[in-house]
Design an enzyme around this catalytic site. Sequence first.
Site, PDB file in Angstrom:
ATOM      1  N   THR A  28     -23.671  23.978   9.020  1.00  0.00           N
ATOM      2  CA  THR A  28     -25.327  24.256   9.037  1.00  0.00           C
ATOM      3  C   THR A  28     -25.201  25.299   9.498  1.00  0.00           C
ATOM      4  OG1 THR A  28     -25.197  21.331   9.048  1.00  0.00           O
ATOM      5  CG2 THR A  28     -27.177  23.405  10.214  1.00  0.00           C
TER       6      THR A  28
ATOM      7  N   LYS B   4     -11.688  14.877   3.783  1.00  0.00           N
ATOM      8  CA  LYS B   4     -12.018  14.918   5.366  1.00  0.00           C
ATOM      9  C   LYS B   4     -12.895  13.159   5.669  1.00  0.00           C
ATOM     10  CE  LYS B   4     -15.631  16.677   8.467  1.00  0.00           C
ATOM     11  NZ  LYS B   4     -16.581  17.427   8.005  1.00  0.00           N
TER      12      LYS B   4
END
Lengths: 73, 266
Positions: B217, B107
Amino acid sequence: MSDQPTRFEIQLNGEVHQVETDTTVLDLVNSLPIDPVAVAVERNKRIVPRSLHAETTLEAGDQIEVVTIVGGG
Amino acid sequence: MGSSETVTGNTPTPLTLGDRTFRSRLFVGTGKYSDAETMNAALEASGCEVVTVAIRRVDLNSGDNLLSQLDREKYFLLPNTAGCFNAEDAVRVCQLSRELGLGDWVKLEVLGDRKTLLPDPVGTLEACRELVDDGFKVLVYSSDDPVLALRLQDAGATSVMPAGSPIGSGQGILNSNNLAIILEQLEVPVIIDAGVGTASDVTIAMELGAEGVLLNTGIAGAKDPVAMAHAMRHALDAGWFAARAGRIPRRRYAQASSPTEGVLGE
């Protein structure tokens, strides 16, 4: 040989680190509090492949990075 | 995606990226968990197969970290280049990740600014090209700029992953128009990455036509991460089906649901 210094300094993960003469990358990795198979090593911005850890000897002033996998996004 | 797809079964179809197929379209980060038990329970509840991880210097005083307690057999580890602010560092991290045995999938994040954590478009494109040339499969974090998204596709990205809103901001999808344009223009799978605050954000991303959602998150920072992981999983499924179900048009006025004939008193 008696006038050869037995220890010298390297940079390990950005910190000054003392190592003994003839220390290999493998010795260094084995001295760290982590499973040696869980790390990768860079020496002066070039990767030292695992297969060469045992035969790569550190030199004064080497910049060594030892990294591992941590949690992240 | 498209309305021509036949929808069968009660779960979304697997996601194909490059030469791999993943059973879950929800990619979940492993950062910010308070303890390994919560992390493992939340990942399990999310149903994810792909988890993102970071590469960091070994702590010289304590080598222990939460990730050593992750069941590596259960998940596909996708290393990120989080924290890199130039192409050179990002490429270094990817090479270290390969040396760590994580393979060729990465990524890619090249950040441009510490306050917004928005991507540096120039550095991102430069690193993407270099990594693709070096044989990496690059899932690339991008802004919601449709032109940049196209450039990253042209550079050989396996997936382009535009942010819904800034990383960790919990603002959800801020520019659905840009994302819709990206989704319409790109041929490679588009995964919405970053900004997810709650389950409905995931559904909206999937309803727009995204092939998947990547978040961290939103789960790890919730008061009850395991409950939120359940919610995210179902929200993704809901959005995937809704995107293919052909929603009704929006109208200004009401349309009665019950028959208008035979009403008593008429």
